[in-house]
Write a protein that holds these residues in place. Structure first.
Motif, mmCIF file in Angstrom:
data_model
loop_
_atom_site.group_PDB
_atom_site.id
_atom_site.type_symbol
_atom_site.label_atom_id
_atom_site.label_comp_id
_atom_site.label_asym_id
_atom_site.label_seq_id
_atom_site.Cartn_x
_atom_site.Cartn_y
_atom_site.Cartn_z
ATOM 1 N N ASP A 105 32.480 75.457 68.896
ATOM 2 C CA ASP A 105 33.170 76.625 68.355
ATOM 3 C C ASP A 105 33.232 76.642 66.839
ATOM 4 O O ASP A 105 33.284 77.702 66.227
ATOM 5 N N ASP A 106 33.243 75.460 66.219
ATOM 6 C CA ASP A 106 33.487 75.388 64.787
ATOM 7 C C ASP A 106 32.304 74.918 63.958
ATOM 8 O O ASP A 106 32.421 74.803 62.739
ATOM 9 N N ASP A 107 31.178 74.591 64.602
ATOM 10 C CA ASP A 107 30.083 74.039 63.822
ATOM 11 C C ASP A 107 28.752 74.256 64.534
ATOM 12 O O ASP A 107 28.707 74.419 65.757
ATOM 13 N N ASP A 108 27.691 74.245 63.747
ATOM 14 C CA ASP A 108 26.343 74.253 64.301
ATOM 15 C C ASP A 108 26.031 72.832 64.768
ATOM 16 O O ASP A 108 26.692 71.874 64.358
ATOM 17 N N GLU A 109 25.027 72.705 65.628
ATOM 18 C CA GLU A 109 24.544 71.373 65.998
ATOM 19 C C GLU A 109 23.150 71.240 65.407
ATOM 20 O O GLU A 109 22.206 71.881 65.869
ATOM 21 N N VAL A 110 23.045 70.432 64.367
ATOM 22 C CA VAL A 110 21.792 70.289 63.629
ATOM 23 C C VAL A 110 21.362 68.831 63.702
ATOM 24 O O VAL A 110 22.119 67.934 63.319
ATOM 25 N N ARG A 111 20.133 68.617 64.208
ATOM 26 C CA ARG A 111 19.615 67.265 64.382
ATOM 27 C C ARG A 111 18.179 67.182 63.888
ATOM 28 O O ARG A 111 17.370 68.069 64.138
ATOM 29 N N PHE A 112 17.881 66.066 63.209
ATOM 30 C CA PHE A 112 16.516 65.762 62.824
ATOM 31 C C PHE A 112 16.124 64.461 63.510
ATOM 32 O O PHE A 112 16.832 63.455 63.398
ATOM 33 N N PHE A 113 15.006 64.473 64.222
ATOM 34 C CA PHE A 113 14.544 63.296 64.948
ATOM 35 C C PHE A 113 13.691 62.411 64.045
ATOM 36 O O PHE A 113 12.584 62.779 63.670
ATOM 37 N N VAL A 114 14.221 61.254 63.719
ATOM 38 C CA VAL A 114 13.527 60.255 62.918
ATOM 39 C C VAL A 114 12.545 59.491 63.803
ATOM 40 O O VAL A 114 11.447 59.141 63.385
ATOM 41 N N LYS A 135 9.905 62.870 66.881
ATOM 42 C CA LYS A 135 10.065 62.539 65.464
ATOM 43 C C LYS A 135 9.376 63.582 64.599
ATOM 44 O O LYS A 135 8.284 64.053 64.909
ATOM 45 N N GLY A 136 10.105 63.970 63.553
ATOM 46 C CA GLY A 136 9.617 64.994 62.643
ATOM 47 C C GLY A 136 10.197 66.372 62.901
ATOM 48 O O GLY A 136 10.031 67.274 62.095
ATOM 49 N N ASP A 137 10.900 66.536 64.032
ATOM 50 C CA ASP A 137 11.451 67.844 64.393
ATOM 51 C C ASP A 137 12.906 67.975 63.973
ATOM 52 O O ASP A 137 13.711 67.070 64.200
ATOM 53 N N LEU A 138 13.238 69.126 63.398
ATOM 54 C CA LEU A 138 14.613 69.475 63.088
ATOM 55 C C LEU A 138 14.977 70.701 63.904
ATOM 56 O O LEU A 138 14.219 71.682 63.929
ATOM 57 N N LEU A 139 16.108 70.635 64.589
ATOM 58 C CA LEU A 139 16.587 71.765 65.375
ATOM 59 C C LEU A 139 18.018 72.059 64.974
ATOM 60 O O LEU A 139 18.847 71.142 64.890
ATOM 61 N N GLY A 140 18.311 73.335 64.709
ATOM 62 C CA GLY A 140 19.655 73.768 64.360
ATOM 63 C C GLY A 140 20.140 74.790 65.368
ATOM 64 O O GLY A 140 19.615 75.897 65.434
ATOM 65 N N VAL A 141 21.130 74.409 66.167
ATOM 66 C CA VAL A 141 21.698 75.277 67.197
ATOM 67 C C VAL A 141 22.969 75.902 66.628
ATOM 68 O O VAL A 141 23.916 75.179 66.293
ATOM 69 N N PRO A 142 23.019 77.234 66.521
ATOM 70 C CA PRO A 142 24.191 77.873 65.910
ATOM 71 C C PRO A 142 25.468 77.686 66.733
ATOM 72 O O PRO A 142 25.410 77.645 67.968
ATOM 73 N N ARG A 143 26.587 77.591 66.024
ATOM 74 C CA ARG A 143 27.880 77.512 66.704
ATOM 75 C C ARG A 143 27.997 78.640 67.722
ATOM 76 O O ARG A 143 27.475 79.743 67.511
ATOM 77 N N GLY A 144 28.630 78.343 68.845
ATOM 78 C CA GLY A 144 28.826 79.343 69.886
ATOM 79 C C GLY A 144 27.661 79.471 70.861
ATOM 80 O O GLY A 144 27.781 80.180 71.864
ATOM 81 N N THR A 145 26.545 78.814 70.612
ATOM 82 C CA THR A 145 25.379 78.884 71.498
ATOM 83 C C THR A 145 25.578 77.924 72.666
ATOM 84 O O THR A 145 25.822 76.736 72.466
#
Length: 194
Positions: A105-114, A135-145
């Motif tokens: 509810d309050d934040d995006d979920e952003v991850r980069f795979f090392v 590895k090498g991928d960054l994914l940003g899931v918006p809050r509320g998704t």
């Protein structure tokens, strides 16, 4: 190599989209507000590198993303098989935490795979998008998704996590059993690497 598979939310009997092309993945996810990009892979960073080594290797990219997004906290999370006799139970518990559909509810979920891999399942606009990240991928899931994450029965990954809020990962679970209807990490990984 990353893989995007999209199904209708009714189930995986029909595949709407399946692509390993990074440009197609980014284009398919952008309309639902999901950020997908690839960063250069630092082959000299071992899969089990500590936080300091990971931050040093990806400082330029981390600083750029922080400048763009204004993150307050950045950390490194890692799960790798070990000889610890309690490892199977620890891995199972870690996996279970993220398998049920939830939102933030309050934040995006952003991850980069090392290193390693995992799958984000995004339940948006009547579809489920399984984004197999490596590895090498960054994914940003918006809050509320609505989404869930599967790291498989034998997790092996290192990821950089970005948070706007200092509290870090706080999930609101939907109670939906939808995740049970779709192929899990192990099934997708087996088909992907076969």
């Amino acid at each position: 190599m990353t893989l995007l598979t999209t199904w209708p939310e009714s189930g995986p009997e029909t595949v709407i989209r399946r692509t390993a092309d990074p440009a197609e993945i980014a284009a398919a996810l952008a309309p639902v507000g999901v950020r997908y990009e690839q960063w250069p892979v630092r082959e000299d960073v071992p899969a089990d590198a500590d936080s300091d080594a990971v931050f040093a290797a990806y400082r330029t990219e981390i600083d750029r993303l922080n400048a763009e997004e204004g993150f307050q906290t950045v950390d490194v999370v890692a799960l790798h098989p070990s000889d610890d006799p309690e490892w199977p139970e620890k891995a199972k518990a870690a996996r279970q935490k993220f398998l049920a559909e939830h939102t933030h509810d309050d934040d995006d979920e952003v991850r980069f795979f090392v290193a390693g891999s995992g799958i984000f399942y995004l339940h948006v606009a009547g579809e489920v998008h399984a984004v197999y990240c490596e590895k090498g991928d960054l994914l940003g899931v918006p809050r509320g998704t609505t989404h869930w994450f599967d790291m498989g029965t034998s997790p092996a990954f290192t990821a950089i996590r970005f948070f706007h809020e200092e509290d870090g990962w706080i999930g609101t679970f939907t109670g939906s059993p939808i995740a049970d209807r779709f192929p899990d990490f192990d099934a997708i990984h087996a088909g992907y690497t076969a």
